[in-house]
Design a protein around this motif. Structure first.
Motif, PDB file in Angstrom:
ATOM      1  N   TRP A   1       3.432  13.225  -7.288  1.00  0.00           N
ATOM      2  CA  TRP A   1       4.460  12.237  -7.034  1.00  0.00           C
ATOM      3  C   TRP A   1       4.895  11.623  -8.352  1.00  0.00           C
ATOM      4  CZ3 TRP A   1       4.637   6.821  -7.581  1.00  0.00           C
ATOM      5  CH2 TRP A   1       3.481   6.243  -8.092  1.00  0.00           C
ATOM      6  N   GLY A   2       6.031  10.958  -8.326  1.00  0.00           N
ATOM      7  CA  GLY A   2       6.501  10.315  -9.539  1.00  0.00           C
ATOM      8  C   GLY A   2       7.766   9.513  -9.290  1.00  0.00           C
ATOM      9  N   ILE A   3       8.250   8.940 -10.372  1.00  0.00           N
ATOM     10  CA  ILE A   3       9.443   8.103 -10.356  1.00  0.00           C
ATOM     11  C   ILE A   3      10.347   8.599 -11.473  1.00  0.00           C
ATOM     12  CG2 ILE A   3      10.302   5.749 -10.622  1.00  0.00           C
ATOM     13  CD1 ILE A   3       7.376   4.869  -9.791  1.00  0.00           C
ATOM     14  N   SER A   4      11.634   8.729 -11.194  1.00  0.00           N
ATOM     15  CA  SER A   4      12.566   9.180 -12.214  1.00  0.00           C
ATOM     16  C   SER A   4      12.620   8.192 -13.378  1.00  0.00           C
ATOM     17  CB  SER A   4      13.966   9.369 -11.610  1.00  0.00           C
ATOM     18  OG  SER A   4      14.488   8.119 -11.192  1.00  0.00           O
ATOM     19  N   ASP A   5      13.071   8.664 -14.510  1.00  0.00           N
ATOM     20  CA  ASP A   5      13.145   7.818 -15.703  1.00  0.00           C
ATOM     21  C   ASP A   5      14.013   6.585 -15.492  1.00  0.00           C
ATOM     22  OD1 ASP A   5      11.460   9.502 -17.104  1.00  0.00           O
ATOM     23  OD2 ASP A   5      13.102  10.600 -18.080  1.00  0.00           O
ATOM     24  N   ASN A   6      15.063   6.708 -14.681  1.00  0.00           N
ATOM     25  CA  ASN A   6      15.933   5.558 -14.453  1.00  0.00           C
ATOM     26  C   ASN A   6      15.435   4.658 -13.311  1.00  0.00           C
ATOM     27  OD1 ASN A   6      16.647   6.913 -12.095  1.00  0.00           O
ATOM     28  ND2 ASN A   6      18.755   7.310 -12.731  1.00  0.00           N
ATOM     29  N   GLY A   7      14.313   5.012 -12.671  1.00  0.00           N
ATOM     30  CA  GLY A   7      13.709   4.191 -11.631  1.00  0.00           C
ATOM     31  C   GLY A   7      14.376   4.279 -10.277  1.00  0.00           C
ATOM     32  N   ARG A   8      15.411   5.093 -10.136  1.00  0.00           N
ATOM     33  CA  ARG A   8      16.172   5.121  -8.892  1.00  0.00           C
ATOM     34  C   ARG A   8      15.662   6.130  -7.868  1.00  0.00           C
ATOM     35  NH1 ARG A   8      22.182   3.738 -11.162  1.00  0.00           N
ATOM     36  NH2 ARG A   8      21.499   1.741 -11.965  1.00  0.00           N
TER      37      ARG A   8
ATOM     38  N   THR B   1      12.258   8.033  -6.258  1.00  0.00           N
ATOM     39  CA  THR B   1      10.819   8.227  -6.116  1.00  0.00           C
ATOM     40  C   THR B   1      10.657   9.536  -5.354  1.00  0.00           C
ATOM     41  OG1 THR B   1      10.507   5.840  -5.981  1.00  0.00           O
ATOM     42  CG2 THR B   1       8.654   7.219  -5.318  1.00  0.00           C
ATOM     43  N   TRP B   2       9.770  10.395  -5.839  1.00  0.00           N
ATOM     44  CA  TRP B   2       9.619  11.708  -5.230  1.00  0.00           C
ATOM     45  C   TRP B   2       8.139  12.004  -5.013  1.00  0.00           C
ATOM     46  CZ3 TRP B   2       6.599  15.155  -7.787  1.00  0.00           C
ATOM     47  CH2 TRP B   2       6.357  14.904  -9.150  1.00  0.00           C
ATOM     48  N   CYS B   3       7.890  12.940  -4.125  1.00  0.00           N
ATOM     49  CA  CYS B   3       6.540  13.435  -3.910  1.00  0.00           C
ATOM     50  C   CYS B   3       6.627  14.874  -3.441  1.00  0.00           C
ATOM     51  CB  CYS B   3       5.765  12.568  -2.924  1.00  0.00           C
ATOM     52  SG  CYS B   3       6.453  12.551  -1.260  1.00  0.00           S
ATOM     53  N   SER B   4       5.531  15.580  -3.550  1.00  0.00           N
ATOM     54  CA  SER B   4       5.514  16.960  -3.097  1.00  0.00           C
ATOM     55  C   SER B   4       4.234  17.253  -2.332  1.00  0.00           C
ATOM     56  CB  SER B   4       5.643  17.928  -4.276  1.00  0.00           C
ATOM     57  OG  SER B   4       4.532  17.821  -5.135  1.00  0.00           O
TER      58      SER B   4
ATOM     59  N   ARG C   1       0.795  -1.227   0.000  1.00  0.00           N
ATOM     60  CA  ARG C   1       0.000   0.000   0.000  1.00  0.00           C
ATOM     61  C   ARG C   1       0.834   1.286   0.000  1.00  0.00           C
ATOM     62  NH1 ARG C   1      -2.447  -3.778   2.764  1.00  0.00           N
ATOM     63  NH2 ARG C   1      -4.623  -4.217   2.339  1.00  0.00           N
ATOM     64  N   GLY C   2       2.157   1.169   0.089  1.00  0.00           N
ATOM     65  CA  GLY C   2       3.014   2.333   0.246  1.00  0.00           C
ATOM     66  C   GLY C   2       2.824   3.394  -0.829  1.00  0.00           C
ATOM     67  N   LEU C   3       2.943   3.015  -2.084  1.00  0.00           N
ATOM     68  CA  LEU C   3       2.798   4.007  -3.152  1.00  0.00           C
ATOM     69  C   LEU C   3       1.354   4.483  -3.289  1.00  0.00           C
ATOM     70  CD1 LEU C   3       5.232   2.733  -5.923  1.00  0.00           C
ATOM     71  CD2 LEU C   3       5.543   4.612  -4.294  1.00  0.00           C
ATOM     72  N   ALA C   4       0.389   3.644  -2.937  1.00  0.00           N
ATOM     73  CA  ALA C   4      -1.008   4.095  -2.950  1.00  0.00           C
ATOM     74  C   ALA C   4      -1.219   5.174  -1.890  1.00  0.00           C
ATOM     75  CB  ALA C   4      -1.949   2.910  -2.717  1.00  0.00           C
ATOM     76  N   ILE C   5      -0.572   5.030  -0.750  1.00  0.00           N
ATOM     77  CA  ILE C   5      -0.644   6.054   0.294  1.00  0.00           C
ATOM     78  C   ILE C   5       0.019   7.335  -0.197  1.00  0.00           C
ATOM     79  CG2 ILE C   5       0.218   6.686   2.595  1.00  0.00           C
ATOM     80  CD1 ILE C   5      -0.249   3.694   3.356  1.00  0.00           C
ATOM     81  N   VAL C   6       1.178   7.203  -0.832  1.00  0.00           N
ATOM     82  CA  VAL C   6       1.866   8.376  -1.373  1.00  0.00           C
ATOM     83  C   VAL C   6       0.976   9.075  -2.398  1.00  0.00           C
ATOM     84  CG1 VAL C   6       3.850   9.146  -2.741  1.00  0.00           C
ATOM     85  CG2 VAL C   6       4.177   7.488  -0.889  1.00  0.00           C
ATOM     86  N   ARG C   7       0.384   8.309  -3.293  1.00  0.00           N
ATOM     87  CA  ARG C   7      -0.504   8.886  -4.315  1.00  0.00           C
ATOM     88  C   ARG C   7      -1.683   9.620  -3.671  1.00  0.00           C
ATOM     89  NH1 ARG C   7      -3.616   4.935  -8.282  1.00  0.00           N
ATOM     90  NH2 ARG C   7      -4.604   4.497  -6.297  1.00  0.00           N
TER      91      ARG C   7
END
Length: 134
Positions: free
Chosen positions: A112-119, A121-124, A100-106
């Motif tokens: 929120w998003g993920i960098s193109d290289n996948g390394r 994960t960010w949120c604001s 549920r982690g990314l669902a909570i972030v969303r």
């Protein structure tokens, strides 16, 4: 802030010693935001940090780096590890204990998003005001 994970973290597991890192990061976030109001904003920022750091420990590789920045009326939180595999937003069922982690972030973050290289994960979060309280 950066820290090295213990050998037992990754591949879906978090080493018992690494379980202390989300709490430590929450403390840093609370201190960094202690002059801002309302308290719900700080609570949301702590929750987002916990979720992203735990996700990096559980599924990432290498050192974990956490960056907190402020610009244009927003707080941005970035969590980076060395895994080239992008985090996956899952639909956890009521019986799943994880996922549920990314669902909570969303749900909690302004964006929120993920960098193109996948390394990374960010949120604001939008700051409640542009001036810290005294």
């Amino acid at each position: 802030m950066a820290f090295a994970r213990n050998i037992g973290s990754g591949n879906g597991n978090v080493d018992p010693l690494d379980r202390l890192w989300p709490r430590r990061i929450r403390s840093v976030i609370r201190h960094a935001l202690s002059r801002w109001e309302p308290a719900e904003f700080i609570d949301a920022a702590e929750l987002l940090a916990s979720e992203l750091v735990t996700n990096a420990l559980q599924h990432g590789r290498g050192d974990v780096r956490v960056l907190l920045t402020f610009a244009d009326g927003c707080m941005r939180l970035e969590v980076r590890d060395d895994s080239p595999e992008s985090p996956v937003l899952r639909d956890a069922s009521d019986t799943n204990e994880t996922g549920r982690g990314l669902a909570i972030v969303r749900a909690e973050a302004h964006d929120w998003g993920i960098s193109d290289n996948g390394r990374t994960t960010w949120c604001s979060l939008v700051l409640p005001s542009l001036s810290p309280t005294p």
